[in-house]
Design an enzyme around this catalytic site. Structure first.
Site, PDB file in Angstrom:
ATOM      1  N   ARG A 143       0.831  -1.209   0.000  1.00  0.00           N
ATOM      2  CA  ARG A 143       0.000   0.000   0.000  1.00  0.00           C
ATOM      3  C   ARG A 143       0.863   1.256   0.000  1.00  0.00           C
ATOM      4  O   ARG A 143       0.579   2.216  -0.728  1.00  0.00           O
ATOM      5  CB  ARG A 143      -0.942  -0.020   1.205  1.00  0.00           C
ATOM      6  CG  ARG A 143      -2.108  -0.976   1.004  1.00  0.00           C
ATOM      7  CD  ARG A 143      -2.961  -1.152   2.227  1.00  0.00           C
ATOM      8  NE  ARG A 143      -4.167  -1.902   1.882  1.00  0.00           N
ATOM      9  CZ  ARG A 143      -5.050  -2.365   2.747  1.00  0.00           C
ATOM     10  NH1 ARG A 143      -4.854  -2.148   4.049  1.00  0.00           N
ATOM     11  NH2 ARG A 143      -6.114  -3.035   2.346  1.00  0.00           N
ATOM     12  N   TYR A 185      -6.423  -0.182  -6.608  1.00  0.00           N
ATOM     13  CA  TYR A 185      -5.870  -1.467  -6.164  1.00  0.00           C
ATOM     14  C   TYR A 185      -5.116  -1.339  -4.844  1.00  0.00           C
ATOM     15  O   TYR A 185      -4.826  -0.249  -4.382  1.00  0.00           O
ATOM     16  CB  TYR A 185      -5.058  -2.158  -7.242  1.00  0.00           C
ATOM     17  CG  TYR A 185      -3.831  -1.516  -7.832  1.00  0.00           C
ATOM     18  CD1 TYR A 185      -3.114  -0.500  -7.217  1.00  0.00           C
ATOM     19  CD2 TYR A 185      -3.360  -1.983  -9.059  1.00  0.00           C
ATOM     20  CE1 TYR A 185      -1.975   0.030  -7.780  1.00  0.00           C
ATOM     21  CE2 TYR A 185      -2.209  -1.453  -9.638  1.00  0.00           C
ATOM     22  CZ  TYR A 185      -1.523  -0.451  -8.988  1.00  0.00           C
ATOM     23  OH  TYR A 185      -0.389   0.067  -9.554  1.00  0.00           O
ATOM     24  N   GLU A 186      -4.870  -2.489  -4.236  1.00  0.00           N
ATOM     25  CA  GLU A 186      -4.299  -2.596  -2.885  1.00  0.00           C
ATOM     26  C   GLU A 186      -5.167  -1.897  -1.842  1.00  0.00           C
ATOM     27  O   GLU A 186      -4.660  -1.334  -0.868  1.00  0.00           O
ATOM     28  CB  GLU A 186      -2.868  -2.026  -2.844  1.00  0.00           C
ATOM     29  CG  GLU A 186      -1.902  -2.734  -3.755  1.00  0.00           C
ATOM     30  CD  GLU A 186      -1.814  -4.229  -3.524  1.00  0.00           C
ATOM     31  OE1 GLU A 186      -2.160  -4.699  -2.419  1.00  0.00           O
ATOM     32  OE2 GLU A 186      -1.424  -4.939  -4.458  1.00  0.00           O
ATOM     33  N   GLY A 187      -6.466  -1.975  -2.013  1.00  0.00           N
ATOM     34  CA  GLY A 187      -7.403  -1.329  -1.093  1.00  0.00           C
ATOM     35  C   GLY A 187      -7.755   0.046  -1.603  1.00  0.00           C
ATOM     36  O   GLY A 187      -6.888   0.928  -1.668  1.00  0.00           O
ATOM     37  N   GLN A 198      -8.985   2.919   2.554  1.00  0.00           N
ATOM     38  CA  GLN A 198      -7.872   3.484   3.316  1.00  0.00           C
ATOM     39  C   GLN A 198      -8.383   4.522   4.318  1.00  0.00           C
ATOM     40  O   GLN A 198      -7.947   4.565   5.467  1.00  0.00           O
ATOM     41  CB  GLN A 198      -6.859   4.154   2.384  1.00  0.00           C
ATOM     42  CG  GLN A 198      -6.277   3.256   1.319  1.00  0.00           C
ATOM     43  CD  GLN A 198      -5.654   2.001   1.875  1.00  0.00           C
ATOM     44  OE1 GLN A 198      -4.866   2.042   2.815  1.00  0.00           O
ATOM     45  NE2 GLN A 198      -6.013   0.865   1.299  1.00  0.00           N
TER      46      GLN A 198
END
Length: 565
Positions: free
Chosen positions: A294, A421-423, A428
């Protein structure tokens, strides 16, 4: 214009803003001397500028393709990846016991930013591999470490992360992939995964997949999920790639951008896998990988912003409309604001990386909390800035920005995935106001104290700028206390603007530190930030504290445009 790695800007932030010298003075990172750090940044910058940047258009114009079940990478990518691997850049933060350099994440993220700015689609490969390396270092058995880590660190093999399924995106606990125990201690993994970045590759000998799946006795939700190493080619008794595993790439996604990065639909059909960590403990192991990834994605946003801004400035200097358009007030406004935001986002990302390193070096719980708090801010703000600056780059180019010939549009298309992507950035923000405020706001308040200290330090020399940051930090402190008094649904409704406000105020503090350490140029840039970026925190906080009622009062039909009489 060709991309030029911003080595000097990165070095300035490391040495004057985020405390890298203190980190390098620790026993854990004693090898990260000023000379070593300078050499690493210089050499990585040369590679990014002279090798990777030349491949960026190739990936966009000649995407990765699946031909007769085999992956064909974009022209030049194999040589570009080999330059990354042979330079030792994949193993920069990895354990020296397995061939890594053991150097700080602050240096690694600096190198990652330059590689991403040069060629994001290719840089994704080492980013995911580094994440896998960290997950294995923390959770794998000694046997798995000995087999996989040297190959991954050297770049002989590459790594992926397999979470997402057609029915399980952000809700990972809804996954349906299963794993069955075999008599020999291995597992048979079956299921389909989507959005798998670099799920196949012809630039490495083997592709190693970390796959989340549920054992027959795994409970519902995330607590019942396990993590498995499932290689494309099963290693033989000598640790070399052997027979093909029972997995395949079903198809490649046709995407808006990052065309050179093969985004795969993967099918596992009783594939042989090895448990990583404990049974039913897969999420803990995977999050070890995701947390660094992230931050890495936030750095990607900064890298693309830098590249897009460099091109926009060059175009504005060359384009003549009643004189070079860079002299037009509105164009200068766009470019100056973009440069001020890139500086702030880069500083936030490197501050986060340094906090991760300080926690490793000292074991300090406060540093761990600081790193955890900064991670969602770095990811979200870095990628939001990436999108804003790439969009600004298109605007500066005018009509030519909408024409693919200039390459300006590629930056916008490529970076647009990073807030997803990646959350997603919304997730977040919810993490920030949820888990990261669950300590009663202690980590947040410590950061706010640091911001106030920065304002105090600049008060005598630059009172106007210092007062702006001081007032912003005090207002943010009050808003944070207000957040702590709300229930989660109320916090979530204002999470995104709250994160944005925190990022803007942090950026103000880092600009103040730059003014203290730098010269007239940093002062000029700080004035732009304080006048045109920092004030937006106030409107962010108005929205953050607006609550939930206005959102729940609107019927779904109205959102669809169906208004009742």
């Amino acid at each position: 214009m060709a991309y030029k790695a911003p080595v000097e800007q990165i070095s300035f932030i490391l040495n004057n803003i985020v405390g890298f010298p203190e980190l390098a003075a620790s026993e854990r990172f004693v090898d990260a001397t000023p000379e070593t750090a300078g050499a690493i940044l210089s050499e990585a910058g040369k590679m990014a500028t002279n090798v990777l940047a030349r491949l960026n258009r190739n990936g966009d114009e000649h995407p990765a393709a699946l031909e007769n079940g085999k992956l064909r990478s974009s022209p030049g990518y194999a040589d570009g990846f080999r330059a990354i691997a042979d330079g030792g850049w994949i193993g920069l933060p990895a354990n020296p016991e397995y061939g890594g350099m053991g150097l700080p994440q602050a240096l690694n993220m600096s190198v990652s930013e330059m590689m991403a700015g040069a060629c994001l689609a290719l840089q994704l490969n080492p980013l995911l591999t580094q994440g896998q390396i960290e997950a294995l270092e923390h959770h794998a058995s000694d046997e798995l470490k000995a087999l996989y880590l040297p190959k991954l660190i050297s770049g002989e093999w590459s790594g992926t992360m397999n979470l997402t399924e057609p029915g399980a995106g952000s809700d990972v606990g809804a996954l349906s992939s299963r794993a069955d125990r075999n008599d020999d201690g291995t597992y048979s993994v079956t299921g389909q995964k989507i959005f798998i970045t670099w799920g196949d590759s012809d630039v490495t000998e083997n592709v190693c997949h970390l796959v989340l799946a549920r054992l027959p006795d795994g409970g519902k939700g995330t607590k019942g999920i396990s993590l498995f190493m499932v290689p494309k080619l099963i290693p033989d008794e000598n640790g070399n790639p052997g027979v093909a595993n029972k997995l395949k790439v079903v198809s490649l996604e046709e995407k808006m951008g990052i065309h050179g990065s093969p985004t795969c639909v993967m099918s596992y059909e009783g594939a042989t896998g090895w448990l990583v960590g404990k049974e039913h403990g897969g999420m803990a192991a995977m999050f070890t990988m995701m947390n660094v990834a992230r931050l890495g994605v936030g750095v990607q946003g900064v890298g693309v912003a830098e590249a897009a801004l460099q091109q926009a400035v060059a175009y504005a200097q060359e384009r003549n409309q009643m004189g070079p358009i860079i002299q037009h007030p509105d164009v200068r406004r766009m470019l100056a604001t973009a440069r001020a935001e890139v500086f702030a986002a880069r500083a936030i990302c490197l501050a986060c990386a340094t906090a991760i390193d300080m926690q490793i070096a000292t074991g300090d719980a406060d540093q761990a909390a600081r790193a955890a708090f900064l991670t969602p801010i770095a990811k979200a703000y870095g990628t939001d800035v990436g999108c804003r600056v790439a969009d600004t780059g298109v605007q500066v180019h005018g009509g030519m920005g909408y024409v693919e010939e200039t390459g300006a549009a590629q930056y916008l298309r490529d970076v647009r995935i990073t807030p997803i992507y990646e959350g997603t950035n919304g997730i977040q923000a919810m993490d920030l106001v949820g888990r990261k405020l669950s300590d009663g706001g202690e980590a947040a308040m410590r950061l706010l104290d640091e911001i106030l200290d920065a304002a105090k330090a600049a008060q005598s020399a630059h009172p106007a700028l210092a007062n702006q940051v001081w007032q912003a930090a005090e207002t943010l402190r009050e808003a944070t206390q207000d957040m702590l008094e709300r229930d989660l649904s109320e916090r979530f409704a204002g999470a995104v603007p709250y994160l944005s406000a925190f990022a803007r105020v942090l950026g103000g503090a880092y600009h103040l530190k730059a003014v203290q350490a730098g010269g007239a140029d940093h002062l000029a840039l700080a004035r732009v930030y304080m006048a045109r970026v920092l004030p937006r925190y106030a409107s962010d906080l108005v929205e953050a504290q607006a609550g939930l009622a206005d959102l729940t009062d609107i019927d779904d039909a109205v959102l669809a445009g169906d208004f009742r009489a």
